[in-house]
Design a protein around this motif. Structure first.
Motif, PDB file in Angstrom:
ATOM      1  N   SER A  12     -67.603 -18.689 -32.615  1.00  0.00           N
ATOM      2  CA  SER A  12     -68.689 -18.275 -31.681  1.00  0.00           C
ATOM      3  C   SER A  12     -68.200 -18.339 -31.059  1.00  0.00           C
ATOM      4  CB  SER A  12     -69.923 -19.515 -31.743  1.00  0.00           C
ATOM      5  OG  SER A  12     -68.986 -20.514 -31.140  1.00  0.00           O
ATOM      6  N   GLY A  13     -67.319 -18.158 -30.469  1.00  0.00           N
ATOM      7  CA  GLY A  13     -66.342 -18.087 -29.323  1.00  0.00           C
ATOM      8  C   GLY A  13     -67.037 -18.645 -27.810  1.00  0.00           C
ATOM      9  N   LYS A  14     -67.264 -19.554 -27.774  1.00  0.00           N
ATOM     10  CA  LYS A  14     -68.798 -20.538 -27.403  1.00  0.00           C
ATOM     11  C   LYS A  14     -67.831 -21.424 -26.095  1.00  0.00           C
ATOM     12  CE  LYS A  14     -72.843 -18.033 -27.840  1.00  0.00           C
ATOM     13  NZ  LYS A  14     -74.002 -18.436 -28.237  1.00  0.00           N
ATOM     14  N   SER A  15     -67.701 -22.041 -25.071  1.00  0.00           N
ATOM     15  CA  SER A  15     -67.650 -23.307 -25.183  1.00  0.00           C
ATOM     16  C   SER A  15     -68.480 -24.151 -25.447  1.00  0.00           C
ATOM     17  CB  SER A  15     -67.795 -23.150 -23.777  1.00  0.00           C
ATOM     18  OG  SER A  15     -66.561 -23.016 -22.955  1.00  0.00           O
ATOM     19  N   LEU A  16     -68.040 -25.169 -25.832  1.00  0.00           N
ATOM     20  CA  LEU A  16     -69.093 -26.760 -26.892  1.00  0.00           C
ATOM     21  C   LEU A  16     -68.624 -27.120 -26.284  1.00  0.00           C
ATOM     22  CD1 LEU A  16     -68.659 -25.094 -30.854  1.00  0.00           C
ATOM     23  CD2 LEU A  16     -70.609 -24.278 -29.307  1.00  0.00           C
ATOM     24  N   THR A  17     -69.747 -28.432 -26.687  1.00  0.00           N
ATOM     25  CA  THR A  17     -69.715 -29.746 -25.494  1.00  0.00           C
ATOM     26  C   THR A  17     -70.441 -31.063 -26.697  1.00  0.00           C
ATOM     27  OG1 THR A  17     -70.562 -29.214 -23.787  1.00  0.00           O
ATOM     28  CG2 THR A  17     -70.295 -31.732 -24.280  1.00  0.00           C
TER      29      THR A  17
END
Length: 471
Positions: free
Chosen positions: A126-131
């Motif tokens: 997704s190319g997103k920052s994830l927690t």
């Protein structure tokens, strides 16, 4: 015995105080721990986010230079800079660092020492920052992690994962709980000492008042009340002392009342019985003597009637069941009637008995009750004045009020006894029931007026009835 001690106020009050503090401390601790857990979690995520962003930026910049460089056997021919070595990064950050995504360097099991995570660990494409939270391969603890994408020509080729064990965050909370527990124990110790002091300060006067109440209940009115008690307890102690003194005075007045009333009743009854016996036995035969005996019986019966009437009037006034009439009252005529009632006694005792009428107002009031008040004041003056003394009766109207003054040349009354003189069963002269002035005071108030007293020892007394002129 133990239950009795636990039930006492001096034990229960500190325990309640400490229980309140303990409950407040527990609630405060729970809230503080919860807030700190959230704070520590947020701080850990914030740190991981910064680290993941920074490391991912380093890899994003370094990967293009080496991506796709391999020899004929398919092995990478370039290496990432030593600064990107996993061991160095983990030492610098104190956290575990992983890579998730396809290996950009075929033939190498690791990227600069970074351990590869399964591709399904997160949605790295997704190319997103994830927690997220996960358990790394070969580990048994849950980690809190932040993933930041590594891109090549704006396409995500993987993600850097920076993680820290959740137990590290919990350890911070446990450390806080330990410190709070120590602080709480010290606080309870201080609160216990304060509670003991307050209990001693507050409970001691209460216990003293309890002992004093027991003494009063047993009929012993001379009691010791707490001195210098704080706040409302001091006020209560003062009022309790005054109450005990009033009860002692009431008991004394009751004894005086019984003695005086019994004497006042016995005297006319003895006279009546003697004269009636003489009349029945025929001892008194002459018509003149028989008439004198009958007149004596009538006079003593009137005396008894007046005494009983005084007691009934006082009872009605005390229970507020007293009513007054509204009628036109000629104060001049009323004063003449009151004056004539005592003329013979004044002549017999050689008292200089005078009357001064400056005005003759007509007011709206209860004439019989006004006459009763004036009669009581005159009766009191004649009791206080020695033979050969002086008594004056005055009537005037001024400032919208009617003033009836009775002045005598008696011994006078000390200033400290002025208020006490108007209480029931108090007689400064030592004769009578002491009801006359008490009834006069209550009646004057019921009529809308009051009685003023001016007196000094050795200078006689002046009692003044003040009534509203307009009714």
């Amino acid at each position: 015995m133990l239950m009795a001690k636990l039930g006492s106020l001096r034990v229960r009050l500190p325990l309640i105080f400490l229980a309140g503090i303990l409950l407040a401390g527990v609630v405060t601790t729970v809230i503080a721990v919860r807030l700190f857990q959230n704070f520590a979690h947020d701080q850990a995520l914030s740190g991981l986010t910064r680290e993941a962003h920074g490391i991912a930026a380093l890899y994003t910049a370094a990967v293009p230079a080496s991506y796709g460089n391999s020899d004929k056997q398919g092995k990478s021919t370039d290496r990432l800079p030593p600064i990107l070595a996993a061991t160095n990064l983990e030492k610098a950050t104190g956290d575990a660092i992983y890579f998730v995504g396809p290996n950009p360097f075929p033939g190498q099991g690791q990227i600069a020492g970074l351990e590869l995570l399964p591709l399904k660990t997160i949605d790295w494409q997704s190319g997103k920052s994830l927690t997220f939270e996960f358990t790394p391969p070969g580990k048994h603890r849950v980690y809190l992690a932040v993933a930041n994408p590594v891109k090549l020509r704006s396409q995500a080729i993987g993600a850097i994962v920076v993680a820290t064990p959740k137990t590290d965050v919990s350890h911070r909370v446990l450390a806080l709980i330990k410190r709070l527990a120590i602080a709480g124990l010290l606080g309870l110790l201080v609160a216990g000492l304060l509670a003991a002091y307050l209990a001693r300060r507050i409970v001691r006067p209460v216990l003293q008042l309890s002992d004093a109440a027991d003494e009063v209940a047993a009929g012993r009115y001379v009691v010791a009340v707490p001195q210098n008690a704080p706040g409302e307890l001091g006020h209560l102690s003062e009022r309790f002392g005054e109450m005990a003194a009033r009860l002692a005075e009431a008991e004394t007045m009751e004894r005086n009342f019984l003695m005086s009333v019994s004497h006042e009743l016995r005297t006319p009854l003895t006279a009546i019985r003697g004269h009636v016996s003489a009349l029945l036995e025929g001892v008194v035969a002459e018509p003149e003597l028989r008439q004198a005996s009958l007149e004596t019986v009538a006079a003593e019966a009137t005396r008894l009637e007046r005494l009983v009437g005084d007691i009934i009037d006082l009872a009605k006034l005390d229970t507020h069941r007293f009513t007054v009439m509204n009628e036109e009252v000629d104060m001049g005529a009323l004063l003449d009637q009151a004056f004539e009632t005592y003329r013979d006694e004044a002549r017999r005792r050689s008292i200089d008995y005078r009357r001064e009428v400056r005005n003759r107002p007509v007011i709206t009031s209860d004439g019989d009750r006004v006459l009763q008040v004036v009669g009581n004041l005159l009766s009191n003056a004649f009791k206080a004045t020695p033979d050969g003394g002086r008594i004056s009766l005055e009537l005037a109207q001024e400032n919208g009020s009617v003033h009836v003054a009775v002045e005598d040349s008696g011994p006078g009354i000390p200033a400290a006894a002025h208020e006490r003189l108007f209480r029931p069963f108090i007689s400064e002269s030592g004769s009578g029931t002491g009801l006359g002035l008490a009834i006069a005071k209550e009646l004057s108030a019921a009529l809308g007026g009051h009685i003023a007293l001016q007196s000094e020892v050795g200078s006689g007394s002046r009692f003044e009835l003040v009534l509203p002129a307009d009714g």
